[in-house]
Design a protein around this motif. Structure first.
Motif, PDB file in Angstrom:
ATOM      1  N   VAL B 163       0.843  -1.201   0.000  1.00  0.00           N
ATOM      2  CA  VAL B 163       0.000   0.000   0.000  1.00  0.00           C
ATOM      3  C   VAL B 163       0.879   1.252   0.000  1.00  0.00           C
ATOM      4  CG1 VAL B 163      -1.747   1.305   1.261  1.00  0.00           C
ATOM      5  CG2 VAL B 163      -1.861  -1.183   1.207  1.00  0.00           C
ATOM      6  N   ALA B 164       1.934   1.219   0.818  1.00  0.00           N
ATOM      7  CA  ALA B 164       2.830   2.383   0.885  1.00  0.00           C
ATOM      8  C   ALA B 164       3.459   2.657  -0.483  1.00  0.00           C
ATOM      9  CB  ALA B 164       3.910   2.167   1.938  1.00  0.00           C
ATOM     10  N   ILE B 165       3.810   1.590  -1.183  1.00  0.00           N
ATOM     11  CA  ILE B 165       4.401   1.773  -2.513  1.00  0.00           C
ATOM     12  C   ILE B 165       3.358   2.323  -3.486  1.00  0.00           C
ATOM     13  CG2 ILE B 165       5.387   0.541  -4.493  1.00  0.00           C
ATOM     14  CD1 ILE B 165       6.733  -1.348  -2.420  1.00  0.00           C
ATOM     15  N   ALA B 166       2.151   1.767  -3.418  1.00  0.00           N
ATOM     16  CA  ALA B 166       1.075   2.265  -4.284  1.00  0.00           C
ATOM     17  C   ALA B 166       0.798   3.736  -3.992  1.00  0.00           C
ATOM     18  CB  ALA B 166      -0.192   1.446  -4.066  1.00  0.00           C
ATOM     19  N   ARG B 167       0.836   4.104  -2.707  1.00  0.00           N
ATOM     20  CA  ARG B 167       0.587   5.494  -2.336  1.00  0.00           C
ATOM     21  C   ARG B 167       1.657   6.416  -2.931  1.00  0.00           C
ATOM     22  NH1 ARG B 167       0.714   7.024   3.924  1.00  0.00           N
ATOM     23  NH2 ARG B 167       2.876   6.387   3.601  1.00  0.00           N
ATOM     24  N   ALA B 168       2.915   5.941  -2.874  1.00  0.00           N
ATOM     25  CA  ALA B 168       3.997   6.771  -3.399  1.00  0.00           C
ATOM     26  C   ALA B 168       3.952   6.859  -4.920  1.00  0.00           C
ATOM     27  CB  ALA B 168       5.344   6.218  -2.943  1.00  0.00           C
ATOM     28  N   LEU B 169       3.433   5.816  -5.557  1.00  0.00           N
ATOM     29  CA  LEU B 169       3.366   5.841  -7.029  1.00  0.00           C
ATOM     30  C   LEU B 169       2.158   6.613  -7.543  1.00  0.00           C
ATOM     31  CD1 LEU B 169       4.310   2.145  -7.904  1.00  0.00           C
ATOM     32  CD2 LEU B 169       5.699   4.171  -8.338  1.00  0.00           C
ATOM     33  N   ALA B 170       1.098   6.669  -6.712  1.00  0.00           N
ATOM     34  CA  ALA B 170      -0.199   7.156  -7.202  1.00  0.00           C
ATOM     35  C   ALA B 170      -0.142   8.589  -7.706  1.00  0.00           C
ATOM     36  CB  ALA B 170      -1.246   7.021  -6.108  1.00  0.00           C
ATOM     37  N   PHE B 171       0.650   9.442  -7.050  1.00  0.00           N
ATOM     38  CA  PHE B 171       0.698  10.829  -7.529  1.00  0.00           C
ATOM     39  C   PHE B 171       1.770  11.008  -8.601  1.00  0.00           C
ATOM     40  CE2 PHE B 171       4.297  11.850  -4.840  1.00  0.00           C
ATOM     41  CZ  PHE B 171       4.097  11.112  -3.681  1.00  0.00           C
ATOM     42  N   ASP B 172       2.241   9.875  -9.106  1.00  0.00           N
ATOM     43  CA  ASP B 172       3.096   9.835 -10.284  1.00  0.00           C
ATOM     44  C   ASP B 172       4.367  10.668 -10.173  1.00  0.00           C
ATOM     45  OD1 ASP B 172       3.666   8.755 -12.704  1.00  0.00           O
ATOM     46  OD2 ASP B 172       2.723  10.367 -13.853  1.00  0.00           O
ATOM     47  N   PRO B 173       5.180  10.417  -9.153  1.00  0.00           N
ATOM     48  CA  PRO B 173       6.459  11.115  -9.066  1.00  0.00           C
ATOM     49  C   PRO B 173       7.437  10.490 -10.052  1.00  0.00           C
ATOM     50  CG  PRO B 173       6.313   9.495  -7.330  1.00  0.00           C
ATOM     51  CD  PRO B 173       5.024   9.413  -8.097  1.00  0.00           C
ATOM     52  N   GLU B 174       8.443  11.239 -10.440  1.00  0.00           N
ATOM     53  CA  GLU B 174       9.404  10.651 -11.368  1.00  0.00           C
ATOM     54  C   GLU B 174      10.491   9.872 -10.631  1.00  0.00           C
ATOM     55  OE1 GLU B 174      10.616  13.899 -13.848  1.00  0.00           O
ATOM     56  OE2 GLU B 174       8.495  14.324 -14.213  1.00  0.00           O
ATOM     57  N   VAL B 175      10.681  10.256  -9.373  1.00  0.00           N
ATOM     58  CA  VAL B 175      11.716   9.615  -8.565  1.00  0.00           C
ATOM     59  C   VAL B 175      11.066   8.939  -7.376  1.00  0.00           C
ATOM     60  CG1 VAL B 175      13.764  10.009  -7.155  1.00  0.00           C
ATOM     61  CG2 VAL B 175      13.405  11.363  -9.237  1.00  0.00           C
ATOM     62  N   LEU B 176      11.515   7.725  -7.090  1.00  0.00           N
ATOM     63  CA  LEU B 176      11.026   7.018  -5.917  1.00  0.00           C
ATOM     64  C   LEU B 176      12.199   6.834  -4.960  1.00  0.00           C
ATOM     65  CD1 LEU B 176       8.273   5.940  -5.199  1.00  0.00           C
ATOM     66  CD2 LEU B 176       8.923   3.717  -6.128  1.00  0.00           C
ATOM     67  N   LEU B 177      12.052   7.362  -3.739  1.00  0.00           N
ATOM     68  CA  LEU B 177      13.106   7.227  -2.737  1.00  0.00           C
ATOM     69  C   LEU B 177      12.644   6.209  -1.712  1.00  0.00           C
ATOM     70  CD1 LEU B 177      13.600  11.070  -2.244  1.00  0.00           C
ATOM     71  CD2 LEU B 177      15.025   9.551  -3.642  1.00  0.00           C
ATOM     72  N   MET B 178      13.446   5.182  -1.492  1.00  0.00           N
ATOM     73  CA  MET B 178      13.008   4.122  -0.593  1.00  0.00           C
ATOM     74  C   MET B 178      14.074   3.842   0.460  1.00  0.00           C
ATOM     75  SD  MET B 178      11.397   1.639  -3.545  1.00  0.00           S
ATOM     76  CE  MET B 178       9.963   1.037  -2.670  1.00  0.00           C
ATOM     77  N   ASP B 179      13.668   3.965   1.731  1.00  0.00           N
ATOM     78  CA  ASP B 179      14.613   3.778   2.830  1.00  0.00           C
ATOM     79  C   ASP B 179      14.355   2.436   3.513  1.00  0.00           C
ATOM     80  OD1 ASP B 179      16.453   4.015   4.797  1.00  0.00           O
ATOM     81  OD2 ASP B 179      15.667   5.865   5.672  1.00  0.00           O
ATOM     82  N   GLU B 180      15.155   1.463   3.186  1.00  0.00           N
ATOM     83  CA  GLU B 180      15.021   0.104   3.733  1.00  0.00           C
ATOM     84  C   GLU B 180      13.566  -0.349   3.779  1.00  0.00           C
ATOM     85  OE1 GLU B 180      17.447  -1.040   6.938  1.00  0.00           O
ATOM     86  OE2 GLU B 180      18.774   0.690   6.818  1.00  0.00           O
ATOM     87  N   PRO B 181      12.866  -0.275   2.663  1.00  0.00           N
ATOM     88  CA  PRO B 181      11.421  -0.527   2.702  1.00  0.00           C
ATOM     89  C   PRO B 181      11.065  -1.957   3.083  1.00  0.00           C
ATOM     90  CG  PRO B 181      12.174  -0.408   0.443  1.00  0.00           C
ATOM     91  CD  PRO B 181      13.330  -0.004   1.291  1.00  0.00           C
ATOM     92  N   PHE B 182      11.969  -2.894   2.831  1.00  0.00           N
ATOM     93  CA  PHE B 182      11.612  -4.290   3.076  1.00  0.00           C
ATOM     94  C   PHE B 182      12.305  -4.877   4.314  1.00  0.00           C
ATOM     95  CE2 PHE B 182      11.396  -4.359  -1.826  1.00  0.00           C
ATOM     96  CZ  PHE B 182      10.186  -3.682  -1.790  1.00  0.00           C
ATOM     97  N   ALA B 183      12.980  -4.017   5.057  1.00  0.00           N
ATOM     98  CA  ALA B 183      13.800  -4.517   6.163  1.00  0.00           C
ATOM     99  C   ALA B 183      12.985  -5.185   7.256  1.00  0.00           C
ATOM    100  CB  ALA B 183      14.625  -3.375   6.752  1.00  0.00           C
ATOM    101  N   ALA B 184      11.715  -4.788   7.394  1.00  0.00           N
ATOM    102  CA  ALA B 184      10.926  -5.340   8.497  1.00  0.00           C
ATOM    103  C   ALA B 184      10.179  -6.611   8.090  1.00  0.00           C
ATOM    104  CB  ALA B 184       9.934  -4.298   9.003  1.00  0.00           C
TER     105      ALA B 184
END
Ligand SMILES: Nc1ncnc2c1ncn2[C@@H]1O[C@H](COP(=O)(O)OP(=O)(O)OP(=O)(O)O)[C@@H](O)[C@H]1O
Ligand SMILES: [Mg+2]
Lengths: 288, 295
Positions: B163-184
């Motif tokens: 969901v967090a990834i979908a939220r970040a993609l939804a407003f269509d940014p050109e750059v995606l910054l991800m800080d250890e998104p899968f660490a947990a």
């Protein structure tokens, strides 16, 4: 997606089960309270009423000190009929609504402000704590001195009893908003007012509502006490008046009515809380 | 090192999306004993070009400043020197040309999954019908169409991060910054999400800067790995990863193991490496890695 199959295996096998057990838990709780609990509380009320009727009737207790329930009920209904009761009820409602909502209107915005500007809050926190912990009724003479014996003193002491507890809960709610949520909203360019409305306030709602519930309980208590001390109308005064006139059944009627009113207010606020914070994990696992 | 590992031809071929120039980040911290403040240099003279459409992973020891670097890219914290440009424009704060995903899922618990995905769109004041269509699209992409009306606490960790990834993609940014998104997440879910992310990346063509401390993950995902060192935080190596895509099943391969080992070596404190391993020059390693890729 090619990986969807794998995804579904993992999520599909684990999560829906977890969800199902959640639902089961909820249902269990509901039915536990719904059928068994409901029946039980009715039974208890019925037994208490029966004992109340029996004790004075069989002379196990002086009927003057505790008249039988039927007599209390009859006399109280009579008060309803003559309109005597509603005269007092209306006066009390106006006082409590003004005092309580006035308190909320003061405390919630102020609490949000203080929670937001933490340094300010640090300075005034000892003062707020002191105000909350000072026994409200000991201050009543001062209120009477300042505002006279009329409505002003009563309304303002109810406000006083509401303000501090709501203020403290609002502050802590705003202060303890998960910083990660703020960071996330900020990363989407959200700032200032919209951040406050869309993130801080919703996140602080559970804590604010807790304050409101405590404040409501407080203000009923204070209302009755204030009406007993210096007043010529209101439910508190009414109870006191009948006691002084040895109209004991009417007095008990007032007491029981207040107890029911307190329960109703609490239940209403509890439902409001549940509605506003249904997203909260706690309301499922630890809900009362 | 930049010029050797990051071949000139590469730079010429690709357009630069993010330029990091001489970035510094200094925190004022209270002195350990007694009063006064010390300057604590978290990042010193960091320079980095991220190419459009590139998947760059950032690895480094804990506390080296990876999160700080990403927060700077997001515009969430001010820098103490240098500048960051996106498409040639200096950034002055957060904006919707960048999406941000963190380890703590940071979903708004009072909003449904759908409303969470639409959060950025409401900030942008996108009309409701359009919002619905967009959130529907991204929920489908992350496989959560049937969970649109759930609340975050009703989801598993993996679903929350989707969901967090979908939220970040939804407003269509050109750059995606991800800080250890899968660490947990647990190992299996993490690998699933890595594949899903790669697929999303290929579909959407976003530029991704991905922080991780897991070397495996860094190698599996990246076009390029930026290796960071500590005290002060800086980029010590830039390594092209030319493993063929798609990379499912490549984890067990010899090339993968080799690259992973090399990155691991780069991450060792310098003295330890000197003592225990004959260090190959950075240029040589780059060659090896590049040639590995052609196997
Ligand atoms: N607000 C702050 N004030 C002072 N020092 C800070 C602050 N934020 C971060 N630091 C310091 O900056 C350094 C880098 O922190 P950062 O969170 O960027 O590390 P990291 O590489 O992301 O580490 P990890 O892998 O553990 O997440 C750390 O030494 C940390 O103590
Ligand atoms: Mg970090």
């Amino acid at each position: 997606m090619a990986t969807d199959v794998k995804a579904n295996v993992i999520e599909g096998s684990l999560t829906p089960n977890a969800l199902k057990s959640d639902v089961a838990l909820k249902l269990l709780k509901k039915t536990g309270r719904g059928v068994g609990g409901f029946f039980l509380s009715f039974a208890i009320i019925f037994i208490i009423i029966a004992l109340w009727e029996a004790f004075p009737r069989f002379g196990w207790i002086d009927p003057f000190l505790l008249p039988p329930f039927s007599e209390v009920l009859g006399n109280t209904l009579n008060l309803f009929k003559t309109g005597e009761f509603f005269k007092h009820f209306n006066v009390s409602v106006v006082r409590i609504v003004t005092g309580f909502f006035g308190g909320l209107c003061l405390a919630i915005p102020l609490g949000v402000f203080m929670g937001w500007f933490k340094t300010f809050e640090e300075y005034v926190n000892p003062l707020v704590e002191a105000c909350r912990n000072s026994s409200v009724l000991t201050l009543y003479p001062i209120f009477i001195l300042l505002f006279g014996i009329g409505e002003k003193a009563k309304i303002s002491i109810i406000m006083w009893g509401t303000v501090w507890v709501v203020l403290l809960n609002t502050i802590s709610g705003v202060k303890n908003v998960d910083p990660v949520l703020i960071k996330s909203a900020r990363s989407m360019g959200m700032r200032d007012w919209s951040l406050l409305w869309k993130v801080i306030l919703p996140a602080a709602t559970p804590s604010i509502i807790t304050g409101v519930r405590l404040g409501a309980a407080n203000s009923i208590l204070i209302l009755i006490a204030a009406e007993m001390i210096g007043s010529n109308a209101g439910l508190g005064y009414m109870i006191f008046y009948y006691e002084a006139r040895y109209a004991i059944p009417e007095m008990y009627g007032g007491v029981v009515f207040l107890a029911i009113m307190g329960l109703a207010v609490n239940e209403a606020l509890f439902r409001l809380e549940k509605r506003l914070t249904s997203w909260h994990e706690k309301s499922i696992y630890f809900g009362t | 090192m930049d010029s050797t590992t990051d071949s000139a031809t590469n730079a010429a071929r690709q357009t630069t999306k993010i330029e990091v120039r001489d970035i510094q980040k200094i925190y004022r911290v209270k002195k350990e004993n007694g009063g006064g403040y010390d300057d604590f240099v978290v990042l010193k003279d960091v320079n980095l070009d991220v190419y459009a459409g590139e998947f760059l992973t950032l690895v480094g020891p804990s506390g080296c400043g990876k999160s700080t670097m990403l927060d700077l890219l997001a515009g969430l914290i001010p820098n103490s020197g240098g500048e960051i440009r996106i498409d040639g424009r200096v950034i002055t704060g957060p904006a919707m040309d960048r999406g941000f995903v963190m380890q703590a899922y940071a979903l708004f618990p009072w909003l449904t999954v759908q409303a969470n995905v639409e959060f950025g769109l409401t900030i942008k004041k996108v009309p409701k019908t359009e919002r619905r269509a967009i959130s529907g699209h991204y929920l489908e992409l992350v496989g959560l169409t049937n969970f649109a009306n759930r609340y975050p606490h009703e989801l598993s960790g993996g679903m929350k991060q989707r969901v967090a990834i979908a939220r970040a993609l939804a407003f269509d940014p050109e750059v995606l910054l991800m800080d250890e998104p899968f660490a947990a997440l647990d190992a299996q879910t993490r690998e699933t999400l890595q594949d899903e992310l790669l697929e999303l990346w290929e579909k959407t063509g976003k530029t991704i800067v991905f922080v991780t401390h897991a070397i495996d993950e860094a190698v599996y995902l990246a076009d390029r790995i930026a290796v960071m060192g500590t005290n002060p935080g800086r980029i010590t190596e830039l390594v092209n990863i030319k493993l063929n895509r798609p990379r499912q099943g490549s984890r067990g391969s010899a090339e993968f193991g080799w690259i992973r080992h090399k990155i691991w070596q780069y991450l060792q404190p310098e003295e330890a490496v000197k003592e225990n391993f004959p260090v190959v020059g950075a240029a040589d390693v780059a060659e090896v890695i590049d040639s590995q890729a052609t196997l």
